[in-house]
Design a protein around this motif. Structure first.
Motif, PDB file in Angstrom:
ATOM      1  N   THR A  58      -7.264  13.775  -6.808  1.00 34.87           N
ATOM      2  CA  THR A  58      -6.623  14.545  -7.086  1.00 34.87           C
ATOM      3  C   THR A  58      -5.930  15.469  -5.630  1.00 34.87           C
ATOM      4  OG1 THR A  58      -7.813  16.144  -6.616  1.00 34.87           O
ATOM      5  CG2 THR A  58      -6.770  15.624  -9.299  1.00 34.87           C
ATOM      6  N   GLY A  59      -4.552  15.402  -5.308  1.00 35.99           N
ATOM      7  CA  GLY A  59      -3.953  15.581  -4.218  1.00 35.99           C
ATOM      8  C   GLY A  59      -3.502  17.413  -3.610  1.00 35.99           C
ATOM      9  N   GLU A  60      -3.140  17.536  -3.072  1.00 39.83           N
ATOM     10  CA  GLU A  60      -2.947  19.208  -3.250  1.00 39.83           C
ATOM     11  C   GLU A  60      -1.642  19.376  -4.136  1.00 39.83           C
ATOM     12  OE1 GLU A  60      -1.161  22.536   0.340  1.00 39.83           O
ATOM     13  OE2 GLU A  60      -1.317  20.601   0.727  1.00 39.83           O
ATOM     14  N   ALA A  61      -0.723  18.275  -4.240  1.00 38.42           N
ATOM     15  CA  ALA A  61      -0.072  19.294  -4.852  1.00 38.42           C
ATOM     16  C   ALA A  61       0.175  18.388  -6.785  1.00 38.42           C
ATOM     17  CB  ALA A  61       1.961  17.861  -5.240  1.00 38.42           C
ATOM     18  N   PHE A  62      -1.395  18.162  -7.070  1.00 38.85           N
ATOM     19  CA  PHE A  62      -1.942  17.888  -7.892  1.00 38.85           C
ATOM     20  C   PHE A  62      -1.930  19.284  -9.239  1.00 38.85           C
ATOM     21  CE2 PHE A  62      -5.302  17.844 -11.594  1.00 38.85           C
ATOM     22  CZ  PHE A  62      -4.931  16.883 -12.370  1.00 38.85           C
ATOM     23  N   TRP A  63      -2.182  20.338  -9.085  1.00 36.92           N
ATOM     24  CA  TRP A  63      -2.365  21.403  -9.534  1.00 36.92           C
ATOM     25  C   TRP A  63      -0.809  21.583 -10.671  1.00 36.92           C
ATOM     26  CZ3 TRP A  63      -6.633  21.980 -12.953  1.00 36.92           C
ATOM     27  CH2 TRP A  63      -6.108  23.419 -13.728  1.00 36.92           C
ATOM     28  N   PRO A  64       0.028  21.970  -9.899  1.00 38.02           N
ATOM     29  CA  PRO A  64       1.376  22.093 -10.736  1.00 38.02           C
ATOM     30  C   PRO A  64       1.847  21.210 -11.293  1.00 38.02           C
ATOM     31  CG  PRO A  64       1.293  22.620  -8.132  1.00 38.02           C
ATOM     32  CD  PRO A  64      -0.101  21.834  -8.714  1.00 38.02           C
ATOM     33  N   TYR A 112       1.092  -0.974  -0.313  1.00 37.78           N
ATOM     34  CA  TYR A 112      -0.254  -0.040   0.095  1.00 37.78           C
ATOM     35  C   TYR A 112       1.107   1.101   0.241  1.00 37.78           C
ATOM     36  CZ  TYR A 112      -3.630   3.343   1.483  1.00 37.78           C
ATOM     37  OH  TYR A 112      -4.388   4.588   1.365  1.00 37.78           O
ATOM     38  N   ASP A 113       1.264   1.124   0.180  1.00 36.16           N
ATOM     39  CA  ASP A 113       3.192   2.754   1.019  1.00 36.16           C
ATOM     40  C   ASP A 113       3.874   2.410  -0.320  1.00 36.16           C
ATOM     41  OD1 ASP A 113       2.298   2.857   3.969  1.00 36.16           O
ATOM     42  OD2 ASP A 113       3.823   1.787   4.483  1.00 36.16           O
ATOM     43  N   GLN A 114       3.389   1.657  -0.992  1.00 41.14           N
ATOM     44  CA  GLN A 114       4.675   1.793  -2.650  1.00 41.14           C
ATOM     45  C   GLN A 114       4.133   2.135  -3.257  1.00 41.14           C
ATOM     46  OE1 GLN A 114       6.088  -1.907  -2.624  1.00 41.14           O
ATOM     47  NE2 GLN A 114       7.736  -2.220  -2.876  1.00 41.14           N
ATOM     48  N   VAL A 115       1.983   1.923  -3.170  1.00 37.46           N
ATOM     49  CA  VAL A 115       1.798   2.364  -4.166  1.00 37.46           C
ATOM     50  C   VAL A 115       1.044   3.804  -4.198  1.00 37.46           C
ATOM     51  CG1 VAL A 115      -1.333   2.210  -4.877  1.00 37.46           C
ATOM     52  CG2 VAL A 115       0.642   0.419  -4.500  1.00 37.46           C
ATOM     53  N   SER A 116       1.165   4.386  -3.009  1.00 32.11           N
ATOM     54  CA  SER A 116       0.974   5.203  -2.053  1.00 32.11           C
ATOM     55  C   SER A 116       2.031   6.209  -2.522  1.00 32.11           C
ATOM     56  CB  SER A 116       0.596   5.464  -0.829  1.00 32.11           C
ATOM     57  OG  SER A 116       0.378   7.139  -0.348  1.00 32.11           O
ATOM     58  N   GLN A 117       2.967   6.092  -2.486  1.00 31.78           N
ATOM     59  CA  GLN A 117       4.026   7.282  -2.985  1.00 31.78           C
ATOM     60  C   GLN A 117       4.227   7.253  -4.522  1.00 31.78           C
ATOM     61  OE1 GLN A 117       6.984   8.591  -1.528  1.00 31.78           O
ATOM     62  NE2 GLN A 117       7.845   9.091  -2.997  1.00 31.78           N
ATOM     63  N   ALA A 118       3.912   5.879  -5.402  1.00 35.10           N
ATOM     64  CA  ALA A 118       3.941   5.982  -6.774  1.00 35.10           C
ATOM     65  C   ALA A 118       3.407   7.111  -6.485  1.00 35.10           C
ATOM     66  CB  ALA A 118       3.934   5.260  -7.576  1.00 35.10           C
ATOM     67  N   ALA A 119       2.041   7.091  -6.412  1.00 35.83           N
ATOM     68  CA  ALA A 119       0.692   8.367  -7.275  1.00 35.83           C
ATOM     69  C   ALA A 119       1.477   8.991  -6.632  1.00 35.83           C
ATOM     70  CB  ALA A 119      -0.303   7.460  -6.167  1.00 35.83           C
ATOM     71  N   SER A 120       1.616   9.221  -4.799  1.00 35.13           N
ATOM     72  CA  SER A 120       2.265  10.974  -4.538  1.00 35.13           C
ATOM     73  C   SER A 120       3.285  11.510  -5.771  1.00 35.13           C
ATOM     74  CB  SER A 120       2.680  10.577  -3.310  1.00 35.13           C
ATOM     75  OG  SER A 120       4.024  10.847  -3.203  1.00 35.13           O
ATOM     76  N   GLU A 121       3.962  10.696  -6.113  1.00 33.89           N
ATOM     77  CA  GLU A 121       4.623  12.406  -7.557  1.00 33.89           C
ATOM     78  C   GLU A 121       4.301  12.103  -8.402  1.00 33.89           C
ATOM     79  OE1 GLU A 121       7.455   8.315  -7.872  1.00 33.89           O
ATOM     80  OE2 GLU A 121       8.337   8.413  -5.912  1.00 33.89           O
ATOM     81  N   GLN A 122       3.124  11.990  -9.041  1.00 29.76           N
ATOM     82  CA  GLN A 122       2.504  12.579 -10.079  1.00 29.76           C
ATOM     83  C   GLN A 122       1.018  13.287  -9.470  1.00 29.76           C
ATOM     84  OE1 GLN A 122       2.789  11.334 -13.052  1.00 29.76           O
ATOM     85  NE2 GLN A 122       4.877   9.821 -12.775  1.00 29.76           N
ATOM     86  N   GLY A 123       1.129  13.431  -7.934  1.00 25.31           N
ATOM     87  CA  GLY A 123      -0.252  14.583  -7.627  1.00 25.31           C
ATOM     88  C   GLY A 123      -1.017  13.755  -7.168  1.00 25.31           C
ATOM     89  N   LEU A 124      -1.084  13.036  -6.852  1.00 22.36           N
ATOM     90  CA  LEU A 124      -1.885  11.722  -6.690  1.00 22.36           C
ATOM     91  C   LEU A 124      -1.806  10.921  -5.296  1.00 22.36           C
ATOM     92  CD1 LEU A 124      -2.856   9.987  -9.832  1.00 22.36           C
ATOM     93  CD2 LEU A 124      -3.835  11.792  -9.034  1.00 22.36           C
ATOM     94  N   VAL A 125      -3.135  11.032  -5.119  1.00 19.18           N
ATOM     95  CA  VAL A 125      -3.207  10.681  -3.264  1.00 19.18           C
ATOM     96  C   VAL A 125      -4.735   9.582  -3.358  1.00 19.18           C
ATOM     97  CG1 VAL A 125      -2.737  12.964  -2.344  1.00 19.18           C
ATOM     98  CG2 VAL A 125      -4.834  12.156  -2.841  1.00 19.18           C
ATOM     99  N   ILE A 126      -4.549   8.795  -2.413  1.00 18.82           N
ATOM    100  CA  ILE A 126      -5.084   7.607  -2.133  1.00 18.82           C
ATOM    101  C   ILE A 126      -6.486   8.575  -1.525  1.00 18.82           C
ATOM    102  CG2 ILE A 126      -5.350   5.031  -1.327  1.00 18.82           C
ATOM    103  CD1 ILE A 126      -3.026   4.388  -1.503  1.00 18.82           C
ATOM    104  N   TYR A 127      -7.861   7.600  -2.284  1.00 15.72           N
ATOM    105  CA  TYR A 127      -8.804   8.343  -1.711  1.00 15.72           C
ATOM    106  C   TYR A 127      -9.844   7.111  -0.802  1.00 15.72           C
ATOM    107  CZ  TYR A 127      -9.609  12.486  -4.059  1.00 15.72           C
ATOM    108  OH  TYR A 127      -9.338  14.482  -4.383  1.00 15.72           O
ATOM    109  N   GLY A 128      -9.070   5.838  -0.851  1.00 17.74           N
ATOM    110  CA  GLY A 128      -9.566   4.557  -0.416  1.00 17.74           C
ATOM    111  C   GLY A 128      -9.812   3.586  -0.698  1.00 17.74           C
ATOM    112  N   ALA A 129      -9.233   2.778  -0.213  1.00 18.72           N
ATOM    113  CA  ALA A 129      -9.369   1.119  -1.090  1.00 18.72           C
ATOM    114  C   ALA A 129      -9.732  -0.008  -0.236  1.00 18.72           C
ATOM    115  CB  ALA A 129      -7.470   0.667  -0.924  1.00 18.72           C
ATOM    116  N   LEU A 130     -10.024  -0.936  -1.232  1.00 22.71           N
ATOM    117  CA  LEU A 130     -11.246  -2.790  -0.283  1.00 22.71           C
ATOM    118  C   LEU A 130     -10.021  -3.457  -1.279  1.00 22.71           C
ATOM    119  CD1 LEU A 130     -12.773  -3.216  -2.823  1.00 22.71           C
ATOM    120  CD2 LEU A 130     -13.545  -0.685  -2.365  1.00 22.71           C
TER     121      LEU A 130
END
Length: 225
Positions: A47-53, A9-27
Motif C-alpha cells: 500500500t502507498g499513500e494513495a491506497f486508502w482513498p 519496471y517503470d510500467q509496472v510501477s505506474q500501473a500499480a500507482s494507479e491503484q494506490g499501490l507501490v513497489i516495495y521491492g523486486a528481485l
C-alpha cells in the motif's frame, strides 16, 4: 488484455500507482534466491499513500464484504497480473502460505528490526504487502537504496522502547499476550485508534503516508472487540 511482451519496471510501477499501490521491492530469482521461484522477475506490491482513498471507494469496502482489503487485493492485483502478463501471488489465502517474508528480505529493501518485526527502507514498520507479480521474463530493476539495514544506524531504537507494556524486546520474542491485554484497557485506546505506537515510532514509518483511518482498520482486525 495481456501485454505482448514483458513490461518495464517503470510500467509496472505506474500501473500499480494507479491503484494506490507501490513497489516495495523486486528481485530476479536467478540472481537472488527466492523460495519457490527460479527465473524471471518478482515484484512485491504494498500500500502507498494513495491506497486508502482508492480502497474506500471500492465495492469491497462499500459492500462491507468479509476481509475487504484481502478481497480488494485479490481482484486488483489479479487484474494487474492479467494486464501485464504476470502470475499473481498473495500473502493470504493459506495454508500453505506464500513465503512473502523470505521474498521481502531477499529484495534487499526489507530487514529484520531489533524487535524481530520487519522494517522497510521507505515505509518503516508500517509495511503492508498486498501481493506480488511474477514475470517469466527478466527485466531491469533498480538496486536497493540502502546497503544495510536502517536499524544499524538507528541510535534511539524507538521500536523497543515505545511500547507501553514492553511487548517488543530486543531479539524477541513478541509478547502477544501482553499486547492484546493492553489493548483491552483504556490505556490501549491510543494504539487502537492511532496504530501500534512502536511501529509508528520507527523514523521511517513516516514515509508510509499512512492515514489514521487505515491504521485503525488494521488494528480492529488484529484485535477485534
Amino acid at each position: 488484455m495481456q501485454t505482448e511482451k514483458s513490461p518495464s519496471y517503470d510500467q509496472v510501477s505506474q500501473a500499480a500507482s494507479e491503484q494506490g499501490l507501490v513497489i516495495y521491492g523486486a528481485l530476479r530469482p536467478n540472481l537472488h534466491p527466492a523460495q519457490g521461484l527460479s527465473h524471471g522477475t518478482l515484484v512485491l506490491l504494498g500500500t502507498g499513500e494513495a491506497f486508502w482513498p482508492v480502497f474506500t471507494s471500492s465495492r469491497e469496502h462499500l459492500d462491507a464484504v468479509a476481509d475487504p482489503i484481502d478481497q480488494w487485493s485479490a481482484r486488483v492485483i489479479g487484474d494487474l497480473a492479467e494486464t501485464l502478463g504476470a502470475k499473481p501471488y498473495f500473502p493470504f489465502g493459506g495454508p500453505p502460505y506464500t513465503p512473502f517474508v523470505d521474498w521481502a528480505l531477499a529484495t534487499g529493501r526489507a530487514f529484520t528490526s531489533p524487535s524481530q518485526m520487519m522494517v522497510h527502507d521507505e515505509v518503516g514498520m508500517l509495511i503492508s504487502y498486498r501481493g506480488a507479480l511474477h514475470f517469466d521474463q527478466s527485466f531491469d530493476i533498480p538496486p536497493p537504496p540502502l546497503a544495510h539495514s536502517p536499524c544499524a544506524t538507528c541510535t534511539t531504537q524507538p521500536c523497543l522502547n515505545t511500547c507501553p507494556v514492553h511487548a517488543l524486546a530486543d531479539g524477541g520474542p513478541y509478547d502477544l499476550t501482553a499486547c492484546h491485554q493492553h489493548l483491552d484497557t483504556p490505556a490501549g485506546v491510543a494504539c487502537m485508534t492511532q496504530g501500534c505506537l512502536a511501529r509508528c515510532a520507527c523514523p521511517l514509518s513516516q514515509g508510509a503516508g499512512r492515514r489514521i483511518e487505515q491504521t485503525a482498520h488494521h488494528m480492529r482486525y488484529f484485535h477485534p472487540s
